[in-house]
Design a protein around this motif. Structure first.
Motif, PDB file in Angstrom:
ATOM      1  N   PRO A   1       7.424  10.972  -1.206  1.00 14.22           N
ATOM      2  CA  PRO A   1       8.559  10.542  -2.035  1.00 14.22           C
ATOM      3  C   PRO A   1       8.327   9.173  -2.661  1.00 14.22           C
ATOM      4  CG  PRO A   1       9.112  10.395   0.292  1.00 14.22           C
ATOM      5  CD  PRO A   1       7.771  11.056   0.213  1.00 14.22           C
ATOM      6  N   ARG A   2       9.050   8.893  -3.722  1.00 12.30           N
ATOM      7  CA  ARG A   2       8.938   7.621  -4.441  1.00 12.30           C
ATOM      8  C   ARG A   2      10.277   6.880  -4.408  1.00 12.30           C
ATOM      9  NH1 ARG A   2       3.902   9.867  -4.392  1.00 12.30           N
ATOM     10  NH2 ARG A   2       2.549   9.012  -5.999  1.00 12.30           N
ATOM     11  N   LEU A   3      10.198   5.557  -4.365  1.00 16.94           N
ATOM     12  CA  LEU A   3      11.394   4.713  -4.494  1.00 16.94           C
ATOM     13  C   LEU A   3      11.182   3.755  -5.659  1.00 16.94           C
ATOM     14  CD1 LEU A   3      12.196   3.458  -0.839  1.00 16.94           C
ATOM     15  CD2 LEU A   3      13.325   5.279  -2.101  1.00 16.94           C
ATOM     16  N   GLN A   4      12.242   3.464  -6.380  1.00 13.92           N
ATOM     17  CA  GLN A   4      12.135   2.481  -7.467  1.00 13.92           C
ATOM     18  C   GLN A   4      12.317   1.083  -6.883  1.00 13.92           C
ATOM     19  OE1 GLN A   4      11.584   2.497 -10.906  1.00 13.92           O
ATOM     20  NE2 GLN A   4      10.822   4.571 -10.552  1.00 13.92           N
ATOM     21  N   VAL A   5      11.247   0.311  -6.880  1.00 14.15           N
ATOM     22  CA  VAL A   5      11.304  -1.053  -6.349  1.00 14.15           C
ATOM     23  C   VAL A   5      10.606  -1.985  -7.327  1.00 14.15           C
ATOM     24  CG1 VAL A   5      10.623  -2.572  -4.435  1.00 14.15           C
ATOM     25  CG2 VAL A   5      11.307  -0.224  -3.968  1.00 14.15           C
ATOM     26  N   LEU A   6      11.245  -3.082  -7.661  1.00 16.60           N
ATOM     27  CA  LEU A   6      10.687  -4.061  -8.599  1.00 16.60           C
ATOM     28  C   LEU A   6      10.281  -3.395  -9.930  1.00 16.60           C
ATOM     29  CD1 LEU A   6       8.488  -6.050  -6.056  1.00 16.60           C
ATOM     30  CD2 LEU A   6      10.441  -6.988  -7.297  1.00 16.60           C
ATOM     31  N   GLY A   7      11.052  -2.390 -10.300  1.00 15.23           N
ATOM     32  CA  GLY A   7      10.782  -1.706 -11.565  1.00 15.23           C
ATOM     33  C   GLY A   7       9.567  -0.797 -11.520  1.00 15.23           C
ATOM     34  N   GLN A   8       9.025  -0.586 -10.332  1.00 18.67           N
ATOM     35  CA  GLN A   8       7.835   0.253 -10.185  1.00 18.67           C
ATOM     36  C   GLN A   8       8.161   1.466  -9.315  1.00 18.67           C
ATOM     37  OE1 GLN A   8       4.947  -0.666 -11.746  1.00 18.67           O
ATOM     38  NE2 GLN A   8       6.063  -2.465 -12.489  1.00 18.67           N
ATOM     39  N   GLU A   9       7.350   2.484  -9.461  1.00 19.44           N
ATOM     40  CA  GLU A   9       7.498   3.658  -8.614  1.00 19.44           C
ATOM     41  C   GLU A   9       6.665   3.424  -7.344  1.00 19.44           C
ATOM     42  OE1 GLU A   9       6.217   7.794  -9.809  1.00 19.44           O
ATOM     43  OE2 GLU A   9       8.327   7.763 -10.391  1.00 19.44           O
ATOM     44  N   ALA A  10       7.344   3.165  -6.262  1.00 18.61           N
ATOM     45  CA  ALA A  10       6.646   2.840  -5.017  1.00 18.61           C
ATOM     46  C   ALA A  10       6.564   4.077  -4.124  1.00 18.61           C
ATOM     47  CB  ALA A  10       7.398   1.734  -4.276  1.00 18.61           C
ATOM     48  N   VAL A  11       5.462   4.214  -3.417  1.00 23.92           N
ATOM     49  CA  VAL A  11       5.245   5.384  -2.565  1.00 23.92           C
ATOM     50  C   VAL A  11       5.812   5.107  -1.173  1.00 23.92           C
ATOM     51  CG1 VAL A  11       3.509   6.922  -1.575  1.00 23.92           C
ATOM     52  CG2 VAL A  11       3.152   5.926  -3.841  1.00 23.92           C
ATOM     53  N   TYR A  12       6.656   6.033  -0.737  1.00 18.75           N
ATOM     54  CA  TYR A  12       7.358   5.847   0.541  1.00 18.75           C
ATOM     55  C   TYR A  12       6.708   6.759   1.591  1.00 18.75           C
ATOM     56  CZ  TYR A  12      11.431   5.487   3.689  1.00 18.75           C
ATOM     57  OH  TYR A  12      12.279   5.263   4.751  1.00 18.75           O
ATOM     58  N   VAL A  13       6.179   6.145   2.640  1.00 25.60           N
ATOM     59  CA  VAL A  13       5.461   6.890   3.676  1.00 25.60           C
ATOM     60  C   VAL A  13       6.289   6.856   4.958  1.00 25.60           C
ATOM     61  CG1 VAL A  13       3.280   7.095   4.923  1.00 25.60           C
ATOM     62  CG2 VAL A  13       3.308   6.066   2.647  1.00 25.60           C
ATOM     63  N   ARG A  14       6.646   8.049   5.463  1.00 24.70           N
ATOM     64  CA  ARG A  14       7.410   8.111   6.723  1.00 24.70           C
ATOM     65  C   ARG A  14       6.557   8.839   7.751  1.00 24.70           C
ATOM     66  NH1 ARG A  14      13.086   7.856   6.540  1.00 24.70           N
ATOM     67  NH2 ARG A  14      13.219   9.613   7.978  1.00 24.70           N
ATOM     68  N   LEU A  15       6.041   8.134   8.712  1.00 32.64           N
ATOM     69  CA  LEU A  15       5.189   8.729   9.743  1.00 32.64           C
ATOM     70  C   LEU A  15       5.974   8.681  11.053  1.00 32.64           C
ATOM     71  CD1 LEU A  15       1.852   6.937   8.782  1.00 32.64           C
ATOM     72  CD2 LEU A  15       2.648   9.184   8.061  1.00 32.64           C
ATOM     73  N   LEU A  16       6.717   9.743  11.334  1.00 30.61           N
ATOM     74  CA  LEU A  16       7.618   9.753  12.486  1.00 30.61           C
ATOM     75  C   LEU A  16       7.243  10.865  13.446  1.00 30.61           C
ATOM     76  CD1 LEU A  16      10.944   9.162  10.540  1.00 30.61           C
ATOM     77  CD2 LEU A  16       9.608   7.481  11.791  1.00 30.61           C
ATOM     78  N   GLN A  17       7.417  10.591  14.716  1.00 33.63           N
ATOM     79  CA  GLN A  17       7.151  11.594  15.746  1.00 33.63           C
ATOM     80  C   GLN A  17       8.411  11.760  16.592  1.00 33.63           C
ATOM     81  OE1 GLN A  17       2.933  11.398  17.223  1.00 33.63           O
ATOM     82  NE2 GLN A  17       3.139   9.235  16.690  1.00 33.63           N
ATOM     83  N   ASP A  18       8.274  12.376  17.738  1.00 34.15           N
ATOM     84  CA  ASP A  18       9.446  12.602  18.577  1.00 34.15           C
ATOM     85  C   ASP A  18       9.738  11.385  19.447  1.00 34.15           C
ATOM     86  OD1 ASP A  18       9.766  15.142  17.624  1.00 34.15           O
ATOM     87  OD2 ASP A  18       8.463  16.045  19.156  1.00 34.15           O
TER      88      ASP A  18
END
Lengths: 389, 361
Positions: free
Chosen positions: B297-314
């Protein structure tokens, strides 16, 4: 004499030096660098805690260095057989003695502090990191003040009920200092608690543990001003190193401001910070360059433009100013910056260099002569062997 | 050493000198004349010691406050001139007052102060045994006792934290109507977390607004403290504790048992895929395929398309939230690490933190 000049004493001294260095280094974790230096390296005897209240006396750094100096002078210079073959050893020992003397001179006669300047500011004094002084100021108009200075050496013993009273002919009152503590808060006395400290105008001095970083210690003391035949108000007051204004003391119709502050050292020239520049390594917060363009003005001479940067200090009139820090650390683009110089005045500044050169010459001479002797002996034995063949 | 008498006499003389009068007299050098345009003589004790209230002359211009503490001001809160026993004096929305009092050791004791407040609220005194039941809260890095009292008539609520140390006592207190106090509890928590001794590593390093300026935080996001470092500003979520910068981190926060930090690297910082694969390895997750990385997924941050990394476990297994913001000549990284359960809870805060980024100036 044999013992004082012998190797046994040398080995004993070196053993204790190793021990003291080890203990002193470990103690820095608990009491910080400054206190550790005082306790282990600038003392004659160290009471080393062993277990609970049990302490063992050990020779301090000062005693060990003095003993080493005696041992070195007696063994390596006075008792050394003065022959050409030992000239190198003699010179080497003289070089080591010079190194020790440089240390003594630095310990006894050097001063160190900092000078902090914002761009456009100038100063001709630096501030001690650790030493305090009490100043008395009287306004003489046009921004001028008459200034009396009480150095810390005069009142450092005025702890607890012990007091020191200072006077000067042109000062219309005597000032007694007592209750001096090296690190303290000044707190308001609330209704819910009692304090054994004197409470003046609702405030009292609350001693605190020394900080591991001794530069952060803030000293405080109580003062009493007396003037026979004149009205003094207030008679008693608190001086605190972090107070934002002096204690105002009125004597008759004259008003004085009394302050406790870090000791100021004048320098024989004025430094003005023209521009401070800092750069980071790309993509990091690690400083790559930080440097200060300064204007140095000495009386009777033209201002001189100089650059102070890392590893390139300003050296002038026995004063050395190193680029040591800058701030504010969270400054944004366009914010006004300040530059901090560590300033050192050390009469023996260059002596270690000279002593290293002397030691080097001595060692080269000694080993050179030994080499020559070895080569000569080898050639001689070869010649003898040849002749015998 | 056949005759010890001289030595004994010398020691005796030295002892007498050492134990002599505790009153000493010294002569000073004559005065010099200096220029000191900023020197002011005539301040009151309150002004001299940084507590401007009691004793200040009426109409006198109060100098800038310099208290023993630094702190981050919660959104909407204002600083007021310090007063006697209010070393830090604050006003929160809804007529709520909060202040910090620095006292000497003991300062009436925990029970004495608790009962003083109880009597102010019309409540019966508490017993010594009640003290043990008080919850604790971290204040200035120490465990402190927390008090939460409602007045007998229900019109007032008082929340306070008191810390007793060997050489001082610190009280932080907030009071007002129960509704207003309830509303300001998150701000109070932020304030407590940010309170630090002046001179110690403090949030003011990161927060230009600390120690007194009015909020300006992104209230909608629940953030309280406008912080920033390097070329960037941001709003710090409630409960995040500033740690400071380091050579490789622009700034770092402690978030419960985890941590969150901002860093920047030149160029592309090693590249998107390489970083994501490395992060997977750091938390023990199978490396992502290229197609998975492209689908992040991407988030708009500082006018840029930033890549959002979610590395979650149990549960408590290690996890990571990461945001990679390409800025042309450099890349900004925001990372949060900790137990996966914590990161799930903190995801909204992390995302609002990232979205709050602006450039300085």
């Amino acid at each position: 004499m044999d013992f004082l000049s012998g190797f046994r004493l040398s080995v004993l001294i070196l053993f204790f030096m190793f021990l003291i260095t080890w203990l002193g280094t470990l103690s820095q974790v608990e009491i910080g660098l400054f206190q550790s230096q005082k306790k282990y390296f600038e003392s004659w005897i160290v009471a080393q805690p062993v277990y609970g209240p049990l302490h063992v006396p050990l020779p301090g750094g000062a005693l060990l260095m003095a003993a080493l100096a005696v041992n070195l002078v007696l063994g390596g210079i006075v008792r050394l057989r003065r022959t050409w073959s030992r000239a190198g050893i003699l010179i080497t020992h003289l070089g080591i003695a010079l190194l020790l003397v440089a240390g003594v001179v630095k310990f006894a006669a050097s001063s160190e502090g900092y000078m902090r300047l914002y761009e456009g500011e100038k100063s001709s004094e630096y501030v001690s990191y650790h030493e305090w002084e009490v100043t008395i100021h009287e306004d003489v108009g046009d921004g001028g003040f008459r200034q009396w200075v009480i150095p810390e050496s005069m009142f450092v013993g005025a702890t607890g009920a012990a007091s020191v009273t200072v006077r000067e002919a042109s000062l219309p009152f005597e000032l007694s200092l007592f209750g001096f503590v090296g690190n303290a808060d000044v707190l308001q006395k609330g209704p819910m608690f009692e304090t054994s400290q004197p409470v003046l105008d609702g405030y009292f001095v609350q001693p605190r543990q020394n900080d591991k970083e001794a530069e952060y210690d803030v000293a405080a003391c109580y003062v009493t001003a007396t003037a026979p035949g004149a009205e003094v108000s207030p008679r008693d007051g608190i001086l605190w190193g972090a107070a934002r204004y002096p204690l105002a003391v009125t004597v008759g119709d004259r008003e004085f401001g009394v302050s406790l502050r870090k000791r100021r050292f004048p320098v024989p020239f004025e430094v003005e910070l023209a521009k401070f520049t800092h750069e980071y390594h790309p993509g990091t917060m690690m400083p790559r360059v930080f440097k200060s363009d300064v204007l140095v003005r000495a009386e009777g001479s033209q201002p001189e433009s100089m650059l102070i940067e890392m590893n390139a200090p300003l050296r002038r009139d026995g004063v050395i100013a190193f680029q040591s820090s800058w701030g504010p650390q969270n400054a944004g683009p366009g914010d006004r910056l300040f530059s901090v110089f560590t300033v050192v005045e050390n009469p023996s500044d260059q002596w270690p260099l000279w002593s290293c050169i002397v030691i080097g010459i001595g060692l080269v001479l000694h080993f050179g002569m030994m080499l020559m002797r070895y080569i000569g002996a080898e050639m001689k034995s070869s010649a003898t062997a040849e002749a015998a063949r | 050493m056949s005759n010890p008498t001289p030595l004994v006499l010398s020691l005796l003389a030295a002892a007498l000198v050492g134990c002599g009068s505790s009153e000493r007299e010294e002569s000073l050098d004559p005065p010099s004349t200096i220029q000191a345009p900023g020197l002011r003589i005539g301040a009151t004790s309150a002004q001299r010691f940084g507590r401007m209230g009691g004793g200040a002359e009426p109409g006198a211009k109060a100098p800038e406050a310099q208290t023993a503490f630094t702190f981050a001001l919660p959104a909407g809160w204002k600083t007021l001139p310090a007063q006697q026993f209010r070393d830090v004096n604050l006003e929160a929305p809804g007529g709520v007052n909060a202040w910090v009092t620095l006292m000497g050791p003991g300062a009436g004791g925990a029970l004495g102060n608790l009962n003083r407040w109880r009597s102010q609220l019309g409540l019966a005194p508490a017993a010594e045994s009640d003290l043990a039941a008080l919850p604790t809260e971290t204040l200035l890095g120490q465990s402190a006792q927390r008090i939460d009292l409602a007045s007998a008539d229900g019109a007032q609520r008082l929340v306070a934290v008191m810390l007793f140390e060997a050489d001082r006592s610190v009280f932080v207190r907030m009071s007002g109507s129960p509704e207003a106090v309830q509303e300001q509890l998150p701000g109070f928590a932020t304030f407590l977390a940010s309170l630090a001794d002046r001179g110690a590593a403090s949030p003011s390093v990161a927060s230009p607004s600390a120690a007194g300026s009015a909020g300006g935080a992104d209230a909608a996001s629940g953030a309280a403290d406008p912080g920033g470092a390097g070329d960037f500003r941001w709003s710090t979520p409630v409960g995040w504790v500033p740690v400071g910068g380091s050579p490789f981190k622009l700034f770092e926060y402690t978030v419960a048992d985890g941590k969150c930090w901002v860093s920047e690297l030149a160029g592309d910082g090693g590249g998107l895929a390489a970083n994501v694969v490395r992060w997977c390895g750091q938390v023990g997750i199978e490396p992502m395929a290229e197609s998975e990385i492209e689908a992040l997924p991407r988030l708009q941050v500082l006018g840029q398309e930033a890549v959002y990394v979610r590395l979650l476990q149990d549960g408590d297994a290690p996890g990571m939230l990461g945001l990679i913001i390409p800025l042309g000549d450099r890349t900004l990284f925001v990372k949060m690490t900790g137990a996966s359960r914590l990161l799930v809870e903190q995801s909204p805060g992390f995302e609002s933190f990232c979205r709050s980024f602006t450039r300085k100036g």
